[in-house]
Design a protein around this motif. Structure first.
Motif, PDB file in Angstrom:
ATOM      1  N   THR A 172       0.850  -1.188   0.000  1.00  0.00           N
ATOM      2  CA  THR A 172       0.000   0.000   0.000  1.00  0.00           C
ATOM      3  C   THR A 172       0.885   1.237   0.000  1.00  0.00           C
ATOM      4  N   ASN A 173       0.273   2.424   0.051  1.00  0.00           N
ATOM      5  CA  ASN A 173       1.051   3.655   0.022  1.00  0.00           C
ATOM      6  C   ASN A 173       1.572   4.070   1.384  1.00  0.00           C
ATOM      7  N   GLY A 174       1.000   3.542   2.472  1.00  0.00           N
ATOM      8  CA  GLY A 174       1.435   3.931   3.817  1.00  0.00           C
ATOM      9  C   GLY A 174       1.362   2.774   4.780  1.00  0.00           C
ATOM     10  N   LYS A 175       0.705   3.013   5.909  1.00  0.00           N
ATOM     11  CA  LYS A 175       0.593   1.972   6.926  1.00  0.00           C
ATOM     12  C   LYS A 175      -0.472   0.942   6.541  1.00  0.00           C
ATOM     13  N   THR A 176      -0.248  -0.267   7.012  1.00  0.00           N
ATOM     14  CA  THR A 176      -1.229  -1.328   6.811  1.00  0.00           C
ATOM     15  C   THR A 176      -2.280  -1.276   7.913  1.00  0.00           C
ATOM     16  N   PHE A 177      -3.280  -2.104   7.767  1.00  0.00           N
ATOM     17  CA  PHE A 177      -4.323  -2.253   8.780  1.00  0.00           C
ATOM     18  C   PHE A 177      -3.709  -2.532  10.153  1.00  0.00           C
ATOM     19  N   VAL A 178      -2.763  -3.450  10.214  1.00  0.00           N
ATOM     20  CA  VAL A 178      -2.159  -3.835  11.494  1.00  0.00           C
ATOM     21  C   VAL A 178      -1.238  -2.746  12.021  1.00  0.00           C
ATOM     22  N   ASP A 179      -0.566  -2.010  11.136  1.00  0.00           N
ATOM     23  CA  ASP A 179       0.266  -0.885  11.593  1.00  0.00           C
ATOM     24  C   ASP A 179      -0.545   0.088  12.442  1.00  0.00           C
ATOM     25  N   PHE A 180      -1.755   0.375  12.014  1.00  0.00           N
ATOM     26  CA  PHE A 180      -2.594   1.333  12.737  1.00  0.00           C
ATOM     27  C   PHE A 180      -3.077   0.769  14.064  1.00  0.00           C
ATOM     28  N   ILE A 181      -3.252  -0.529  14.155  1.00  0.00           N
ATOM     29  CA  ILE A 181      -3.661  -1.146  15.421  1.00  0.00           C
ATOM     30  C   ILE A 181      -2.484  -1.224  16.377  1.00  0.00           C
ATOM     31  N   ALA A 182      -1.304  -1.500  15.848  1.00  0.00           N
ATOM     32  CA  ALA A 182      -0.164  -1.801  16.692  1.00  0.00           C
ATOM     33  C   ALA A 182       0.353  -0.615  17.475  1.00  0.00           C
ATOM     34  N   ALA A 183       0.526   0.511  16.839  1.00  0.00           N
ATOM     35  CA  ALA A 183       1.151   1.635  17.537  1.00  0.00           C
ATOM     36  C   ALA A 183       0.896   2.923  16.769  1.00  0.00           C
ATOM     37  N   PRO A 184       0.937   4.062  17.468  1.00  0.00           N
ATOM     38  CA  PRO A 184       0.749   5.327  16.777  1.00  0.00           C
ATOM     39  C   PRO A 184       1.943   5.728  15.925  1.00  0.00           C
ATOM     40  N   THR A 185       3.130   5.251  16.275  1.00  0.00           N
ATOM     41  CA  THR A 185       4.314   5.570  15.488  1.00  0.00           C
ATOM     42  C   THR A 185       5.149   4.320  15.291  1.00  0.00           C
ATOM     43  N   ILE A 186       5.825   4.237  14.145  1.00  0.00           N
ATOM     44  CA  ILE A 186       6.678   3.097  13.834  1.00  0.00           C
ATOM     45  C   ILE A 186       8.084   3.388  14.347  1.00  0.00           C
ATOM     46  N   CYS A 187       8.610   2.490  15.137  1.00  0.00           N
ATOM     47  CA  CYS A 187       9.973   2.659  15.641  1.00  0.00           C
ATOM     48  C   CYS A 187      11.001   1.950  14.768  1.00  0.00           C
ATOM     49  N   ALA A 188      10.631   0.803  14.236  1.00  0.00           N
ATOM     50  CA  ALA A 188      11.565   0.051  13.404  1.00  0.00           C
ATOM     51  C   ALA A 188      10.820  -1.007  12.636  1.00  0.00           C
TER      52      ALA A 188
END
Length: 364
Positions: A71-87
């Motif tokens: 996709t162009n950004g975060k996935t469905f699970v990215d949004f569930i997992a945390a507000p910001t990506i650390c790594a």
């Protein structure tokens, strides 16, 4: 040849999708994901497969660029997992040795995905293989961190397990009669029953390394989204449908979806101490007239007509608004759709029932 374990490690300061909200402690110690391209953070980069999207314009709205997310950004699970990506880190694994990053921090997202399913596009991870990797994670990694089995059991019982599978069994198998004979062997209802039976086997019976036997107690099981609405299906339908979606294909998926809630209810009754959430991906992926998008079955990026993926390094028209598009390529949703779906499932009351993920995480 060494087996590979693809581990995405993301800081889980909180399992939150509510914008602007923060928490000093996570709602759950870890999120284990068994999914497809809806949740793939780049595992297919390590496979010999054509289903590999680690190039622009994928990731143009993601902090780390093109990571292999579909996709162009975060996935469905990215949004569930945390507000910001650390790594987003990948480790390699074989039966003799395991390497992990950030060992002392167990608030992680560990994900096993295989976008292609059982198809001719190349290598992939079967669900059995993904569960085997989870078994080794418990056997090797968790034993290094926790002192006794009781602590491991508690850790796993408080973690959340997301299962997001099934769509590729239709897209890349049952609906491909030139490559597979499954549609000749099974009637639509028989095929749906077969998939549900196999899901049940991986949950609690048939093998010693089922998810329940390995410690999973909080599970979110999604049904299959509206496969008949994806551009790859609509654009190849003959004759082309007069409606936005190929409803005959959606009806195939509904045979599986209508039976899944009863399967989940029975699993929760049989598996003592378990809590199941039914995730409704089918109605989360409703068409544009219902959710307000102006572009329904039109991919945002320029796609390869054969593969359905974005053309490498293709340039989009600057004035196009990505927030108005449901689909990024011929198969996968845009970041804005992933965000809306995740927010509703996390804290809403319609997409995930009988409780949402936030309530599941707090349950003791």
């Amino acid at each position: 040849m060494a087996l590979l374990l693809f581990v995405s490690i993301i800081c889980l300061h909180s399992l939150l999708v509510v914008k602007g909200h923060s928490s000093s402690s996570p709602l759950a110690p870890a999120l284990y994901v068994f999914g497809d391209s809806f949740s793939d953070s780049g595992n297919n980069n390590f496979f010999q497969t054509r289903a590999r999207e680690n190039y622009k314009p994928y990731g143009i709205d993601f902090p780390d660029g093109a990571t292999g997310r579909f996709t162009n950004g975060k996935t469905f699970v990215d949004f569930i997992a945390a507000p910001t990506i650390c790594a987003s880190i990948f480790g390699s694994f074989n039966r003799r040795e395991i390497q992990y990053y950030n060992r002392t921090e167990l608030r992680i997202w560990i994900s096993w995905h295989s976008e292609s399913g059982t198809t001719t596009v190349g290598d992939n991870l079967s669900l059995d293989e993904r569960i085997d990797y989870f078994k080794d994670t418990k056997r090797i990694y968790l034993r290094r961190v926790y002192k006794n089995p009781v602590q491991i059991t508690k850790y796993l019982s408080e973690s959340i397990f997301v299962i997001f599978i099934g769509s590729n069994d239709y897209i890349n198998n049952y609906l491909q009669p030139d490559n597979y004979n499954s549609s000749q062997i099974y009637t639509p209802e028989q095929f749906a029953d077969l998939l549900l039976y196999r899901l049940t086997l991986r949950m609690y019976k048939g093998r010693n390394n089922t998810l329940y036997q390995l410690g999973a107690r909080k599970l979110v099981v999604f049904n299959i989204f509206r496969v008949g609405c994806i551009p790859a299906v609509v654009d190849t339908a003959s004759p082309r449908p007069t409606t936005p979606c190929v409803e005959d294909v959606n009806n195939l998926v509904l045979l599986y979806n209508t039976k899944l809630p009863k399967v989940i209810t029975n699993l929760e009754r049989i598996l003592l101490g378990s809590t199941f959430i039914h995730g409704d991906a089918y109605n989360m992926s409703r068409n544009s007239s219902e959710v307000g998008f102006t572009a329904a079955q039109t991919p945002f990026c320029e796609v390869d007509g054969n593969a359905g993926s974005c053309v490498r390094d293709s340039v989009n028209v600057p004035c196009e608004d990505r927030t108005q598009f449901i689909f990024w390529d011929s198969f996968d949703p845009t970041k804005v759709v992933n965000n809306a779906m995740a927010k509703d499932c996390f804290s809403g009351s319609s997409s995930c029932v009988p409780i949402n993920i936030q309530q599941l995480a707090k349950k003791r």
